[in-house]
Design a protein around this motif. Sequence first.
Motif, PDB file in Angstrom:
ATOM      1  N   TYR A  38     -12.064  46.562 -16.193  1.00  0.00           N
ATOM      2  CA  TYR A  38     -11.555  46.995 -15.105  1.00  0.00           C
ATOM      3  C   TYR A  38      -9.854  45.644 -15.861  1.00  0.00           C
ATOM      4  O   TYR A  38      -9.973  44.858 -15.599  1.00  0.00           O
ATOM      5  CB  TYR A  38     -11.834  46.340 -14.084  1.00  0.00           C
ATOM      6  N   GLU A 125     -21.110  37.740   1.458  1.00  0.00           N
ATOM      7  CA  GLU A 125     -22.095  39.030   1.284  1.00  0.00           C
ATOM      8  C   GLU A 125     -21.031  39.474   0.187  1.00  0.00           C
ATOM      9  O   GLU A 125     -21.542  41.220   0.167  1.00  0.00           O
ATOM     10  CB  GLU A 125     -22.999  39.126   2.435  1.00  0.00           C
ATOM     11  N   ASP A 128     -22.589  40.618  -2.234  1.00  0.00           N
ATOM     12  CA  ASP A 128     -23.489  42.067  -2.432  1.00  0.00           C
ATOM     13  C   ASP A 128     -23.421  43.241  -2.073  1.00  0.00           C
ATOM     14  O   ASP A 128     -23.847  44.234  -2.397  1.00  0.00           O
ATOM     15  CB  ASP A 128     -24.842  41.320  -0.866  1.00  0.00           C
ATOM     16  N   THR A 132     -23.513  46.918  -3.406  1.00  0.00           N
ATOM     17  CA  THR A 132     -24.051  48.546  -2.659  1.00  0.00           C
ATOM     18  C   THR A 132     -23.673  49.663  -2.978  1.00  0.00           C
ATOM     19  O   THR A 132     -23.093  50.442  -2.838  1.00  0.00           O
ATOM     20  CB  THR A 132     -24.768  48.020  -1.393  1.00  0.00           C
ATOM     21  N   LEU A 133     -22.416  48.787  -3.311  1.00  0.00           N
ATOM     22  CA  LEU A 133     -20.921  49.481  -3.571  1.00  0.00           C
ATOM     23  C   LEU A 133     -20.794  50.050  -4.846  1.00  0.00           C
ATOM     24  O   LEU A 133     -19.966  50.782  -5.731  1.00  0.00           O
ATOM     25  CB  LEU A 133     -19.386  49.120  -2.636  1.00  0.00           C
ATOM     26  N   SER A 134     -21.922  50.489  -6.044  1.00  0.00           N
ATOM     27  CA  SER A 134     -21.933  50.675  -7.104  1.00  0.00           C
ATOM     28  C   SER A 134     -20.991  50.410  -8.390  1.00  0.00           C
ATOM     29  O   SER A 134     -20.466  50.898  -9.407  1.00  0.00           O
ATOM     30  CB  SER A 134     -22.141  52.406  -7.560  1.00  0.00           C
ATOM     31  N   THR A 135     -20.693  48.295  -7.975  1.00  0.00           N
ATOM     32  CA  THR A 135     -20.242  47.904  -8.637  1.00  0.00           C
ATOM     33  C   THR A 135     -20.769  46.354  -9.360  1.00  0.00           C
ATOM     34  O   THR A 135     -21.381  45.674  -7.715  1.00  0.00           O
ATOM     35  CB  THR A 135     -18.545  47.805  -7.779  1.00  0.00           C
TER      36      THR A 135
ATOM     37  N   LYS B  58     -33.178  43.444   2.373  1.00  0.00           N
ATOM     38  CA  LYS B  58     -32.456  43.513   1.155  1.00  0.00           C
ATOM     39  C   LYS B  58     -33.434  43.565  -0.727  1.00  0.00           C
ATOM     40  O   LYS B  58     -33.000  44.430  -1.089  1.00  0.00           O
ATOM     41  CB  LYS B  58     -32.574  41.948   0.365  1.00  0.00           C
ATOM     42  N   LEU B  61     -32.744  47.813  -0.496  1.00  0.00           N
ATOM     43  CA  LEU B  61     -31.762  47.547  -1.151  1.00  0.00           C
ATOM     44  C   LEU B  61     -31.911  47.398  -2.723  1.00  0.00           C
ATOM     45  O   LEU B  61     -30.896  47.992  -3.305  1.00  0.00           O
ATOM     46  CB  LEU B  61     -30.203  47.049  -0.595  1.00  0.00           C
ATOM     47  N   LEU B  63     -31.103  43.857  -4.067  1.00  0.00           N
ATOM     48  CA  LEU B  63     -30.364  42.702  -3.794  1.00  0.00           C
ATOM     49  C   LEU B  63     -31.792  41.769  -3.801  1.00  0.00           C
ATOM     50  O   LEU B  63     -31.112  40.800  -4.393  1.00  0.00           O
ATOM     51  CB  LEU B  63     -30.200  42.358  -2.502  1.00  0.00           C
ATOM     52  N   GLU B  87     -29.011  52.178 -10.321  1.00  0.00           N
ATOM     53  CA  GLU B  87     -27.621  51.931 -10.060  1.00  0.00           C
ATOM     54  C   GLU B  87     -27.735  52.706  -9.397  1.00  0.00           C
ATOM     55  O   GLU B  87     -27.347  53.940  -8.327  1.00  0.00           O
ATOM     56  CB  GLU B  87     -26.353  51.998 -10.973  1.00  0.00           C
ATOM     57  N   MET B  90     -28.864  53.575  -6.066  1.00  0.00           N
ATOM     58  CA  MET B  90     -27.830  52.421  -5.344  1.00  0.00           C
ATOM     59  C   MET B  90     -27.261  53.710  -4.793  1.00  0.00           C
ATOM     60  O   MET B  90     -26.326  53.630  -3.074  1.00  0.00           O
ATOM     61  CB  MET B  90     -27.190  51.106  -6.268  1.00  0.00           C
ATOM     62  N   ARG B  91     -26.574  54.830  -5.409  1.00  0.00           N
ATOM     63  CA  ARG B  91     -25.473  55.624  -4.926  1.00  0.00           C
ATOM     64  C   ARG B  91     -25.738  56.168  -3.298  1.00  0.00           C
ATOM     65  O   ARG B  91     -24.914  57.325  -2.733  1.00  0.00           O
ATOM     66  CB  ARG B  91     -25.067  56.795  -5.218  1.00  0.00           C
ATOM     67  N   MET B  95     -23.859  50.392   3.406  1.00  0.00           N
ATOM     68  CA  MET B  95     -25.174  49.170   3.998  1.00  0.00           C
ATOM     69  C   MET B  95     -23.752  48.691   4.848  1.00  0.00           C
ATOM     70  O   MET B  95     -21.927  47.883   4.273  1.00  0.00           O
ATOM     71  CB  MET B  95     -25.134  48.079   2.926  1.00  0.00           C
ATOM     72  N   PHE B  97     -22.526  45.469   6.334  1.00  0.00           N
ATOM     73  CA  PHE B  97     -22.693  43.666   6.366  1.00  0.00           C
ATOM     74  C   PHE B  97     -23.361  43.420   7.772  1.00  0.00           C
ATOM     75  O   PHE B  97     -22.134  43.526   8.837  1.00  0.00           O
ATOM     76  CB  PHE B  97     -22.481  43.156   4.482  1.00  0.00           C
ATOM     77  N   PHE B 114     -12.988  52.026  -1.276  1.00  0.00           N
ATOM     78  CA  PHE B 114     -13.724  51.075  -3.119  1.00  0.00           C
ATOM     79  C   PHE B 114     -15.046  51.420  -3.693  1.00  0.00           C
ATOM     80  O   PHE B 114     -14.810  51.571  -5.146  1.00  0.00           O
ATOM     81  CB  PHE B 114     -14.437  49.723  -2.428  1.00  0.00           C
ATOM     82  N   GLY B 115     -15.536  51.833  -2.718  1.00  0.00           N
ATOM     83  CA  GLY B 115     -17.016  52.742  -3.071  1.00  0.00           C
ATOM     84  C   GLY B 115     -17.043  53.991  -3.971  1.00  0.00           C
ATOM     85  O   GLY B 115     -16.761  54.834  -5.216  1.00  0.00           O
ATOM     86  N   GLN B 118     -14.428  53.151  -7.594  1.00  0.00           N
ATOM     87  CA  GLN B 118     -14.788  52.513  -8.563  1.00  0.00           C
ATOM     88  C   GLN B 118     -16.240  53.013  -8.615  1.00  0.00           C
ATOM     89  O   GLN B 118     -16.508  52.627  -9.775  1.00  0.00           O
ATOM     90  CB  GLN B 118     -15.000  50.258  -7.915  1.00  0.00           C
ATOM     91  N   GLY B 119     -17.020  53.108  -8.069  1.00  0.00           N
ATOM     92  CA  GLY B 119     -18.568  53.703  -8.090  1.00  0.00           C
ATOM     93  C   GLY B 119     -18.260  54.776  -8.673  1.00  0.00           C
ATOM     94  O   GLY B 119     -18.982  55.850  -9.492  1.00  0.00           O
ATOM     95  N   ARG B 121     -15.460  56.847  -9.330  1.00  0.00           N
ATOM     96  CA  ARG B 121     -14.241  56.764 -10.257  1.00  0.00           C
ATOM     97  C   ARG B 121     -13.302  57.859  -9.950  1.00  0.00           C
ATOM     98  O   ARG B 121     -12.674  58.928 -10.767  1.00  0.00           O
ATOM     99  CB  ARG B 121     -14.760  57.580 -11.990  1.00  0.00           C
ATOM    100  N   ARG B 164     -16.527  52.008   5.363  1.00  0.00           N
ATOM    101  CA  ARG B 164     -16.625  51.732   4.346  1.00  0.00           C
ATOM    102  C   ARG B 164     -17.736  52.378   4.320  1.00  0.00           C
ATOM    103  O   ARG B 164     -18.402  52.798   3.152  1.00  0.00           O
ATOM    104  CB  ARG B 164     -16.574  50.652   3.707  1.00  0.00           C
ATOM    105  N   ASP B 176     -26.950  46.308   9.084  1.00  0.00           N
ATOM    106  CA  ASP B 176     -27.247  44.703   9.384  1.00  0.00           C
ATOM    107  C   ASP B 176     -27.179  44.171  10.662  1.00  0.00           C
ATOM    108  O   ASP B 176     -25.904  43.487  10.506  1.00  0.00           O
ATOM    109  CB  ASP B 176     -27.351  43.506   7.737  1.00  0.00           C
TER     110      ASP B 176
END
Lengths: 258, 266
Positions: A38, A125, A128, A132-135, B58, B61, B63, B87, B90-91, B95, B97, B114-115, B118-119, B121, B164, B176
Amino acid sequence: MTFVAATGRAFLVLLEATGALAIFTASALSHSVRPPFYPRLILRQMVDIGYYSLPVVGLTALFTGMVLALQSYTGFARFQAEGAIATVVVLSVTRELGPVLGGLMVAGRIGAAMAAEIGTMRVTEQVDALTTLSTNPFKYLVAPRLIAGLTMLPLLVLVADVIGVFGGFLIGVYRLDFNPASYISRTWEYLEAVDVISGLVKAAVFGFLIALMGCYHGYRSRGGAQGVGTATTNSVVSASVLILVTNYLITGIFFSTK
Amino acid sequence: MPDSTPSQPAATPKIRLRGVRKSFGPKHVLNGVDLDVGTGESLVIIGGSGTGKSVLLKCILGLLEPDGGRIEIDGEDTTHLRPRDRERVMRKFGMLFQGGALFDSLQVWENVAFGLIQGERMGRREAKDIALRKLAQVGLGKEVAELFPAELSGGMQKRVSLARSIATEPEIIFFDEPTTGLDPIMSDVINDLIVKCVRDLGATAVSITHDMASARKIADRIAMIHQGRIVWQGHASEIDRSGNAMVDQFVHGRADGPIQMEILHP
């Protein structure tokens, strides 16, 4: 019996903490060298550590150099050894005081901020949520800080070395009436590359340790505001202790034969 | 929402739990949880505080790693996955929170995107377009997109968090305590949004809550967890005639009944 039990418990806690830190470090290192990287986050951390720490580290170095010159003069004047002042200042600053004092100041400034930020993200969290966002939190949070700490602290210390020597020069010339040219030539006379290099190696190790302790304690913080506060304290204390201990070890490695 | 019969799911269930156990030191939080969630189904897990609801979520998930038992997603055992497979699984997940867990250093739209960025690309511009669409879906306008999470009210933060969680169009979404800390009207708004978003995506939803109004609204099926076990499960409409004393006590919010809170009486 209770004494034995207490000793055993303390030993187990120590083992557990050592193991947890070792696993964390291994994981952090392996994630730091594998993509995705990053660059934006690394750059932001570099600016935070390298640029914004300049005033506090520079000020520390300036006054350290000044006080060194003043103190060594009061001692050396008794033996007519004032000529050694410039050498004492430059060697002390580059070998020890630049990296150690710079490291301690950065530990207070940056290590605490890292622990507080990651700790808050942990208890709300957000760590966490990253998962969950694949990072991967290690890649996203820990790796940029480790890389920035490792690379920026040597640069900071290099600047601190120059400022520290300059502080000694100021006192030497304007307070103790040295000839500026001879002070500078005396500064260069006994300075060797290994003096500066050993200081920069120390700085890199300290930068890594500061970031590692900030991330580790932040990552493991639990239980709200109090947990984050504890993490912040622990990160500064453990980083400071590690700086002092590893400083001795690295000095031993570099200068043991002399 | 599609109906499903709890006793005999048509195909492989989306999520299947068998004998899931988890302890923290001497405290046994999950004592063998068995649960199936069908594809496209909305399951709500109810239960009091400290009964293991969050830990269960969790564990599913990934976690937390369960101490024993199996957790299957689409028939694949996910309890001991390697990081790369983790991973990939996870896709499939989104979630929401409890506290929103929005990244406070990022703007609202960056949170939502974000997902994607970052997730998956995705480019920032494209991701921002999607983020704005998702924000619109939860009733938030463009002007909110440039704000930071700290500048939003609790209800708005929940809605951003919802946007999100659906931005990457996951197959399974976890909620949750989606209505905790919100006023009754905003709670109902969130419930409506959850129902709508899950239906639009055709996603499978697993929610945990102790808010019965919320549970009735978003559930196809309800399961009750107590002391780390599922003590009852059934269709949402059967909740008032479950024939289970613990469920009755919980639904009606009575202090007296088979569930005894550990309170020292002076």
